[in-house]
Design an enzyme around this catalytic site. Structure first.
Site, PDB file in Angstrom:
ATOM      1  N   HIS A 287       0.856  -1.193   0.000  1.00  0.00           N
ATOM      2  CA  HIS A 287       0.000   0.000   0.000  1.00  0.00           C
ATOM      3  C   HIS A 287       0.887   1.236   0.000  1.00  0.00           C
ATOM      4  O   HIS A 287       1.984   1.235   0.552  1.00  0.00           O
ATOM      5  CB  HIS A 287      -0.985   0.018   1.160  1.00  0.00           C
ATOM      6  CG  HIS A 287      -0.429  -0.304   2.505  1.00  0.00           C
ATOM      7  ND1 HIS A 287       0.188   0.632   3.308  1.00  0.00           N
ATOM      8  CD2 HIS A 287      -0.422  -1.452   3.206  1.00  0.00           C
ATOM      9  CE1 HIS A 287       0.543   0.056   4.449  1.00  0.00           C
ATOM     10  NE2 HIS A 287       0.193  -1.202   4.415  1.00  0.00           N
ATOM     11  N   HIS A 330       7.036   1.762  11.567  1.00  0.00           N
ATOM     12  CA  HIS A 330       7.873   2.759  10.915  1.00  0.00           C
ATOM     13  C   HIS A 330       8.416   3.789  11.902  1.00  0.00           C
ATOM     14  O   HIS A 330       7.923   3.953  13.009  1.00  0.00           O
ATOM     15  CB  HIS A 330       7.108   3.463   9.783  1.00  0.00           C
ATOM     16  CG  HIS A 330       5.903   4.237  10.232  1.00  0.00           C
ATOM     17  ND1 HIS A 330       4.746   3.644  10.657  1.00  0.00           N
ATOM     18  CD2 HIS A 330       5.673   5.570  10.299  1.00  0.00           C
ATOM     19  CE1 HIS A 330       3.851   4.557  10.968  1.00  0.00           C
ATOM     20  NE2 HIS A 330       4.382   5.737  10.768  1.00  0.00           N
ATOM     21  N   GLU A 336       3.563  12.871  14.775  1.00  0.00           N
ATOM     22  CA  GLU A 336       2.181  12.539  14.461  1.00  0.00           C
ATOM     23  C   GLU A 336       1.283  12.647  15.700  1.00  0.00           C
ATOM     24  O   GLU A 336       1.397  11.863  16.637  1.00  0.00           O
ATOM     25  CB  GLU A 336       2.103  11.121  13.898  1.00  0.00           C
ATOM     26  CG  GLU A 336       2.977  10.901  12.662  1.00  0.00           C
ATOM     27  CD  GLU A 336       3.055   9.448  12.243  1.00  0.00           C
ATOM     28  OE1 GLU A 336       2.348   8.619  12.869  1.00  0.00           O
ATOM     29  OE2 GLU A 336       3.814   9.133  11.320  1.00  0.00           O
ATOM     30  N   HIS A 360       3.028  10.165  18.438  1.00  0.00           N
ATOM     31  CA  HIS A 360       4.244   9.450  18.070  1.00  0.00           C
ATOM     32  C   HIS A 360       5.181  10.457  17.430  1.00  0.00           C
ATOM     33  O   HIS A 360       4.967  10.877  16.299  1.00  0.00           O
ATOM     34  CB  HIS A 360       3.912   8.289  17.124  1.00  0.00           C
ATOM     35  CG  HIS A 360       2.949   7.304  17.713  1.00  0.00           C
ATOM     36  ND1 HIS A 360       1.726   7.041  17.157  1.00  0.00           N
ATOM     37  CD2 HIS A 360       3.029   6.553  18.835  1.00  0.00           C
ATOM     38  CE1 HIS A 360       1.098   6.140  17.903  1.00  0.00           C
ATOM     39  NE2 HIS A 360       1.868   5.833  18.928  1.00  0.00           N
ATOM     40  N   HIS A 366       6.773   3.197  15.921  1.00  0.00           N
ATOM     41  CA  HIS A 366       5.395   2.887  16.257  1.00  0.00           C
ATOM     42  C   HIS A 366       4.787   2.048  15.146  1.00  0.00           C
ATOM     43  O   HIS A 366       5.394   1.835  14.100  1.00  0.00           O
ATOM     44  CB  HIS A 366       4.575   4.154  16.501  1.00  0.00           C
ATOM     45  CG  HIS A 366       4.651   5.164  15.406  1.00  0.00           C
ATOM     46  ND1 HIS A 366       5.758   5.959  15.194  1.00  0.00           N
ATOM     47  CD2 HIS A 366       3.769   5.513  14.440  1.00  0.00           C
ATOM     48  CE1 HIS A 366       5.546   6.763  14.167  1.00  0.00           C
ATOM     49  NE2 HIS A 366       4.343   6.502  13.682  1.00  0.00           N
TER      50      HIS A 366
END
Length: 435
Positions: A287, A330, A336, A360, A366
């Site tokens: 994705h 990642h 974020e 994060h 995370h």
């Protein structure tokens, strides 16, 4: 409620609440109709390029210099601006349960609580992420933010935002952007309300470039709406409060400042229904990066690196073959701040509630919790509709510093880090291929 449709972020709009109030062919005639004053409201430098230049002409009962004068300090100790450094703030991955609504009578402005700050309000770079909780409308109180534009994300309760340029009614699953410097007050249509705010100190939000996606998809310009002209002719004691340079000031006036009878331009509040987002994704394998979920972006001078991105994770079909479908583990350069408007978030099905928050920060790892990893690793990969969900993210290139209010609040999940404890070593060097 009448709304004008945006056909692009820099197209001109024109609207009048009384016939003939809007001058034709000129911006500042010698004498305006109805005894109005002409005033320009600029959101960018006068000489900004055409593609980014933002300004509107307002035709109002009194010039705004009559609305903002004789300031005295006001106190908002829980609404902070960057840099706001809490020396005892821990480093790590964080998650909060929903912040409870206030018990005392609290307006929208009075109910704003800062969770993180990034950058510097004085250098006009970065942002602050807030939550709001309110149970009282702003009747004779008005506010404007000279420090940045305000992106509102309701989670509970509808807001009726009465601004200089008209009225916007905003409900959960919609967002609203209030331009820097715009005077407004907020009414609660359901008696109480809760949600999130991104205060953007930098360049204003715009649509992201679509690149190879082409002319359609993501958030389409036609779905953004801006209000038609509406005015208050109220000659009663009122209060105007301003946030300027990270501090708060107020002034008492004898009338409503929302006295704009007509306006034209491209610097105006607007709203967008997140349910209209046209999600793009893979129809083969893997994705794409989460940038495909970007609704709005506030750019920096570095191409492709945002001061802030607003991303959402809406209902969508998952069809990729031989693919771990949730967000992968990642680390990246962006910080974020995530909230949940309704339903569940697919990477964190447990413990992340509507009205909750996760943070994060840049370069801290995370990804899915243990339950999410195991479920996705063994799931049937037939086409699946991911439904009953709407999460969002305020993402910035800068570190988001946790405030004392957020670090010490009872809603902080002190055991959040344990959601990854079950991710044990599975490596077996004697087995080739998939396990």
């Amino acid at each position: 409620m009448a709304l004008a449709y945006m056909t692009g972020f820099n197209n001109e709009f024109e609207t009048e609440a009384l016939p003939g109030a809007l001058p034709q062919g000129r911006n500042s005639p010698q004498r305006c109709a109805y005894g109005l004053y002409a005033e320009q409201f600029s959101g960018t430098a006068f000489t900004a390029p055409n593609a980014t230049n933002a300004r509107s002409w307002l035709y109002r009962m009194r010039p705004s210099v009559r609305h903002v004068r004789h300031f005295t300090p006001a106190d908002r100790p829980l609404w902070l601006s960057a840099p706001a450094v809490y020396e005892n703030a821990p480093l790590g991955q964080f998650r909060w349960n929903p912040i409870p609504l206030p018990d005392d009578a609290t307006s929208f402005i009075g109910g704003i609580r800062t969770i993180t700050t990034a950058g510097s309000v004085l250098s006009q770079a970065g942002m602050a992420a807030h939550v709001y909780g309110a149970n009282k409308g702003m009747t004779d109180d008005y506010f404007f933010n000279a420090d940045g534009e305000m992106l509102l994300v309701p989670e509970m309760g509808r807001l009726r935002i009465v601004s200089e340029l008209g009225i916007l009614e905003v409900e959960p699953l919609e967002i609203c952007v209030l331009p820097r410097g715009m005077m407004f007050r907020v009414e609660l249509m359901d008696g109480k309300a809760r949600g999130y705010i991104c205060e953007n100190y930098g360049p204003r939000f715009t649509l992201p470039e679509r690149g190879p996606i082409g002319a359609n998809g993501l958030a389409n310009p036609r779905d953004f709406k801006t209000p038609t002209a509406a005015y208050e002719e109220k000659e009663t004691p009122c209060r105007v409060e301003v946030k300027w340079g990270g501090k708060f000031f107020q002034t008492e006036i004898g009338h409503s400042p929302l006295d704009v009878v007509a306006w034209h331009g491209n610097y105006a509040p607007y709203k967008y229904d997140l349910r209209h987002y046209n999600t793009i994704g893979s129809i083969s394998f893997d994705h794409p990066d989460p940038s495909i979920f970007t609704v709005l972006t506030a750019p920096t001078g570095e191409p492709g690196t945002a001061n802030i991105d607003l991303a959402i994770f809406p209902p969508r079909w998952m069809v990729a073959e031989d693919t771990f479908r949730p967000p992968w583990y990642h680390r990246n350069i962006m910080s974020e701040f995530m909230g949940l408007i309704e339903g569940q978030y697919d990477a964190k099905e447990e413990g992340f509630l509507p009205g909750g928050i996760s943070l994060h920060n840049m370069m801290l790892p995370h990804g899915p919790d243990t339950f999410g990893f195991e479920k996705a690793s063994h799931a049937d990969l037939s086409p699946q509709k991911l439904d009953n969900t709407m999460a969002f993210m305020f993402e910035t290139r800068l570190p988001q510093l946790v405030t004392e209010f957020a670090a010490r609040h009872d809603s902080l999940q002190k055991d959040y880090i344990k959601c990854w404890d079950g991710l044990e070593k599975k490596f077996d060097g004697t087995i080739e291929g998939k396990t």
